[in-house]
Write an enzyme that holds these catalytic residues in place. Structure first.
Site, PDB file in Angstrom:
ATOM      1  N   CYS A 270       0.859  -1.180   0.000  1.00 19.85           N
ATOM      2  CA  CYS A 270       0.000   0.000   0.000  1.00 19.85           C
ATOM      3  C   CYS A 270       0.892   1.225   0.000  1.00 19.85           C
ATOM      4  CB  CYS A 270      -0.915  -0.017   1.216  1.00 19.85           C
ATOM      5  SG  CYS A 270      -2.037   1.372   1.279  1.00 19.85           S
TER       6      CYS A 270
ATOM      7  N   GLU B 176      -2.805   0.831  -7.559  1.00 26.16           N
ATOM      8  CA  GLU B 176      -2.069  -0.411  -7.783  1.00 26.16           C
ATOM      9  C   GLU B 176      -1.427  -0.306  -9.160  1.00 26.16           C
ATOM     10  OE1 GLU B 176      -1.480  -2.727  -5.779  1.00 26.16           O
ATOM     11  OE2 GLU B 176      -3.083  -2.878  -4.285  1.00 26.16           O
TER      12      GLU B 176
END
Length: 240
Positions: free
Chosen positions: A12, A115
């Protein structure tokens, strides 16, 4: 999230935070605000200041923390750049996180996170903005701590975002994802009197309900920040 080469290699590592502070306060039922307005940000990166919701004296408080945990016992605050994520599966076994899991839990508001989709044949990865289907805010589960420098003259409040295995809909992007807590879990997560590791760990599950939008590669550079970063990939004038 999996930033491109040259940035922090982690799960993350980037997210968006564009919701006005008053809307965050209302959404999370905040009763006390101790945060300056950070404004809309489209490329939040490690060591940046972030909003965080905590519970203190039975009141929800919105504050600002630095993203990247600096434990109270750390000798050097630079350790925070390596502690932006914490794995849900090992929180109660890692000394850096066990105490915080019991007493210092938070929610980090976000509109979505980035992402990077692996490229066929090993080419350049494609950034993807992952956000709630239909819009809205995400409540990312986190831990926080307070570090004080030698003599107590410096004070730094910092946090880490917890990750878990990816849900089936996101697994093709990465095998991990940030923990997104549903509203029904907020009370239990934020309440410092709830300190049983098993019960807390049960809240840290994969989630779904996302849409994926391929966006401009301009997001790869942390110096870029603006609404144009969310333009669909290939839109005229967005690639860099």
């Amino acid at each position: 999230m999996d930033p491109p080469a040259g940035s922090v290699a982690t799960v993350c590592g980037r997210f968006t935070s564009t919701t006005p502070i008053d809307d965050i306060v209302g959404h999370f039922g905040v009763e006390e605000v101790r945060a300056d307005d950070l404004g809309p940000r489209y490329n939040v990166a490690p060591t940046d200041p972030v909003y965080a919701v905590v519970e203190v004296d039975d009141r929800r408080r919105l504050g600002v923390m630095r993203w990247g945990l600096v434990p109270s016992w750390a000798d050097d605050p630079r350790i925070g750049s390596r502690m932006i994520n914490a794995r849900a599966e090992t929180l109660d076994t890692k000394p850096a996180f066990r105490r915080l899991l019991a007493r210092r839990r938070c929610l980090v508001p976000a509109d979505g996170f980035y992402e990077w989709r692996p490229a066929v044949g090993g080419g350049r990865k494609q950034p993807v903005h992952v956000r709630p289907r239909g819009g809205g805010l995400l409540a990312l589960a986190g831990l926080w701590d307070v570090w004080r420098g030698e003599g107590g003259t410096d004070r730094l409040v910092s946090c880490t975002i917890i990750t878990t295995e990816a849900s089936p809909e996101l697994a093709e992007l990465h095998d991990r994802m940030p923990v997104v807590l549903e509203q029904g879990a907020w009370d239990a997560w934020l309440d410092p009197s709830h300190d049983e590791p098993g019960a807390l760990g049960g809240l840290l599950r994969p989630s779904g309900g996302f849409e994926q939008v391929e966006v401009t590669t301009a997001v790869n550079d942390v110096r870029n920040d603006g609404p144009e970063l969310l333009a669909p990939a290939g839109a005229q004038g967005t690639e860099s």
